[in-house]
Design an enzyme around this catalytic site. Structure first.
Site, PDB file in Angstrom:
ATOM      1  N   ASN A 170      -5.804   2.177  -7.008  1.00 46.48           N
ATOM      2  CA  ASN A 170      -5.873   0.467  -6.744  1.00 46.48           C
ATOM      3  C   ASN A 170      -7.141  -0.100  -6.030  1.00 46.48           C
ATOM      4  O   ASN A 170      -6.969   0.047  -4.757  1.00 46.48           O
ATOM      5  CB  ASN A 170      -4.354  -0.175  -6.086  1.00 46.48           C
ATOM      6  N   TRP A 171      -8.005  -0.270  -6.609  1.00 50.57           N
ATOM      7  CA  TRP A 171      -9.465  -1.062  -6.459  1.00 50.57           C
ATOM      8  C   TRP A 171      -8.766  -2.698  -5.219  1.00 50.57           C
ATOM      9  O   TRP A 171     -10.535  -3.055  -4.866  1.00 50.57           O
ATOM     10  CB  TRP A 171     -10.476  -1.696  -7.884  1.00 50.57           C
ATOM     11  N   LYS A 172      -8.288  -3.606  -5.905  1.00 51.23           N
ATOM     12  CA  LYS A 172      -7.631  -4.392  -4.725  1.00 51.23           C
ATOM     13  C   LYS A 172      -8.616  -5.484  -5.362  1.00 51.23           C
ATOM     14  O   LYS A 172      -9.318  -5.363  -6.304  1.00 51.23           O
ATOM     15  CB  LYS A 172      -7.948  -4.369  -3.166  1.00 51.23           C
TER      16      LYS A 172
ATOM     17  N   HIS B   7       2.746  -5.171  -4.073  1.00 49.03           N
ATOM     18  CA  HIS B   7       1.979  -4.651  -3.637  1.00 49.03           C
ATOM     19  C   HIS B   7       1.895  -5.463  -1.271  1.00 49.03           C
ATOM     20  O   HIS B   7       2.719  -6.811  -1.980  1.00 49.03           O
ATOM     21  CB  HIS B   7       0.626  -4.900  -3.935  1.00 49.03           C
TER      22      HIS B   7
ATOM     23  N   GLU C 273       0.347  -6.427   0.663  1.00 47.34           N
ATOM     24  CA  GLU C 273      -0.723  -7.863  -0.081  1.00 47.34           C
ATOM     25  C   GLU C 273      -0.328  -9.023  -0.802  1.00 47.34           C
ATOM     26  O   GLU C 273      -0.462 -10.386  -0.001  1.00 47.34           O
ATOM     27  CB  GLU C 273      -2.090  -7.040  -0.376  1.00 47.34           C
TER      28      GLU C 273
ATOM     29  N   GLU D 130       4.853   2.153   0.656  1.00 46.85           N
ATOM     30  CA  GLU D 130       3.142   2.067   1.230  1.00 46.85           C
ATOM     31  C   GLU D 130       3.104   1.470   2.326  1.00 46.85           C
ATOM     32  O   GLU D 130       3.984   0.139   2.368  1.00 46.85           O
ATOM     33  CB  GLU D 130       2.298   2.012   0.321  1.00 46.85           C
TER      34      GLU D 130
ATOM     35  N   GLY E 134      -4.761   1.277   4.725  1.00 44.35           N
ATOM     36  CA  GLY E 134      -6.475   0.964   5.406  1.00 44.35           C
ATOM     37  C   GLY E 134      -6.484   0.899   6.454  1.00 44.35           C
ATOM     38  O   GLY E 134      -7.023   0.553   7.268  1.00 44.35           O
TER      39      GLY E 134
ATOM     40  N   SER F  53      -3.361   4.925   3.296  1.00 43.47           N
ATOM     41  CA  SER F  53      -4.566   6.267   4.003  1.00 43.47           C
ATOM     42  C   SER F  53      -4.551   7.736   3.091  1.00 43.47           C
ATOM     43  O   SER F  53      -4.862   8.065   4.055  1.00 43.47           O
ATOM     44  CB  SER F  53      -4.499   6.297   5.336  1.00 43.47           C
TER      45      SER F  53
ATOM     46  N   GLY G  38      -6.248   3.652  -2.146  1.00 42.18           N
ATOM     47  CA  GLY G  38      -6.711   1.906  -2.215  1.00 42.18           C
ATOM     48  C   GLY G  38      -8.436   2.016  -1.725  1.00 42.18           C
ATOM     49  O   GLY G  38      -8.714   3.310  -2.742  1.00 42.18           O
ATOM     50  N   GLY G  39      -8.299   2.553  -0.832  1.00 41.51           N
ATOM     51  CA  GLY G  39      -9.891   2.613  -0.052  1.00 41.51           C
ATOM     52  C   GLY G  39     -10.550   4.696  -0.653  1.00 41.51           C
ATOM     53  O   GLY G  39     -12.011   3.588  -1.446  1.00 41.51           O
TER      54      GLY G  39
HETATM   55  P1  13P Z   1      -5.141   2.587   1.047  1.00 39.73           P
HETATM   56  O1  13P Z   1      -6.094   3.960   0.127  1.00 39.73           O
HETATM   57  O2  13P Z   1      -6.854   1.509   1.651  1.00 39.73           O
HETATM   58  O3  13P Z   1      -4.585   2.637   2.456  1.00 39.73           O
HETATM   59  O4  13P Z   1      -5.094   1.261   0.411  1.00 39.73           O
HETATM   60  C1  13P Z   1      -3.475   1.566   0.156  1.00 39.73           C
HETATM   61  C2  13P Z   1      -2.923   0.919  -0.865  1.00 39.73           C
HETATM   62  O5  13P Z   1      -2.750  -0.202  -0.276  1.00 39.73           O
HETATM   63  C3  13P Z   1      -2.848   1.005  -2.351  1.00 39.73           C
HETATM   64  O6  13P Z   1      -2.543   0.187  -2.731  1.00 39.73           O
END
Ligand code: 13P
Length: 249
Positions: free
Chosen positions: A10-12, A93, A95, A163, A169, A208, A229-230
């Protein structure tokens, strides 16, 4: 029951057109490890260019509207995302639940829209740190599953991503026992809702995940992949997670 692992990125709200160069290494790793499924969900503006660039890699979206069309300025329907070449769409998600105030009912509508248009819905659930500290994590998460997952869901088009909000993150991850307990609770809730079909539904862990912890997390019972994510933003960081999934595939 063996479930194919799914490693999804997920590149957000990260990446411009030049960032698509990272997809070549990811596509190559996906091809080298056909026993796992791999997907990348870039910003919506990059879906069609990503599909053109790496036609053999599954590309997904990060959100869709519950309606098929209408007066919803700035929103995208599942049909539009499908037309752009998406295979998957992340819905609910944390967020978006936090920033856009999305409720379980909203997420339920988005998951149904995804299904109507032939997309796999990746429904996200997860507790906040305060909820975990209060001993409410399982109640919160299974409540989100109950409210967000459509009653006719099947493994063909539903994926759940657990999650924990406090792990996203932050570099912090739950203990493997806590992950196992939560994934088992999610599967039990799904079984209450959709019966035997729950066995085939993949439950991803997200928060993470990286090349160092992926092998341990992906070995936990009922962890059927990762939502990353990251560490999905570069091939160098994402490919080791694909390889960890493949080693257990
Ligand atoms: P991180 O891997 O950056 O913690 O993000 C997880 C995430 O929210 C994937 O949707």
């Amino acid at each position: 029951m063996t479930r194919r692992k799914l490693i999804a990125g997920n590149w957000k709200m990260n990446g411009h057109i030049d960032h698509l160069r990272e997809l070549h290494g990811i596509e190559k790793a996906a091809k080298a490890h056909p026993q796992v499924d791999v997907a990348i969900c870039p910003p919506a503006t990059l879906i069609a260019p990503a599909v053109a660039r790496v036609p053999n890699l599954a590309i997904g979206a990060q959100d869709c509207h519950a309606s098929d069309k209408g007066a919803h300025t700035g929103c995208l329907s599942a049909a539009m995302l499908k037309e752009a070449g998406a295979h998957h769409v992340i819905v609910g998600h944390s967020e978006r639940r936090a920033d856009q105030g999305e409720t379980d009912a909203d997420v339920h509508g988005k998951a149904e829209a995804a299904h109507r248009h032939g997309l796999t819905a990746i429904v996200c659930v997860g507790e906040t740190e305060a909820e975990r500290d209060a001993g409410e994590a399982e109640m919160v998460v299974t409540g989100q599953v109950a409210g967000s997952v459509p009653a006719d869901a099947t493994a063909d088009w539903l994926v759940i991503a657990y999650e924990p909000v406090w792990a996203i993150g932050t570099g912090r991850v739950p203990t493997l026992d806590d992950v196992a307990a939560m994934h088992a609770a999610i599967r039990a809730k799904l079984a209450d809702m959709i019966g035997d079909k729950a066995e085939g539904v993949r439950i991803l862990y997200g928060g993470s995940m990286n090349g160092d912890n992926a092998a341990d997390l992906l070995a936990v019972d009922n962890v059927d992949g990762g939502l990353v994510g990251g560490a999905s933003l570069s091939a160098d960081k994402f490919v080791p997670i694909i390889e960890a999934g493949a080693a257990q595939g």
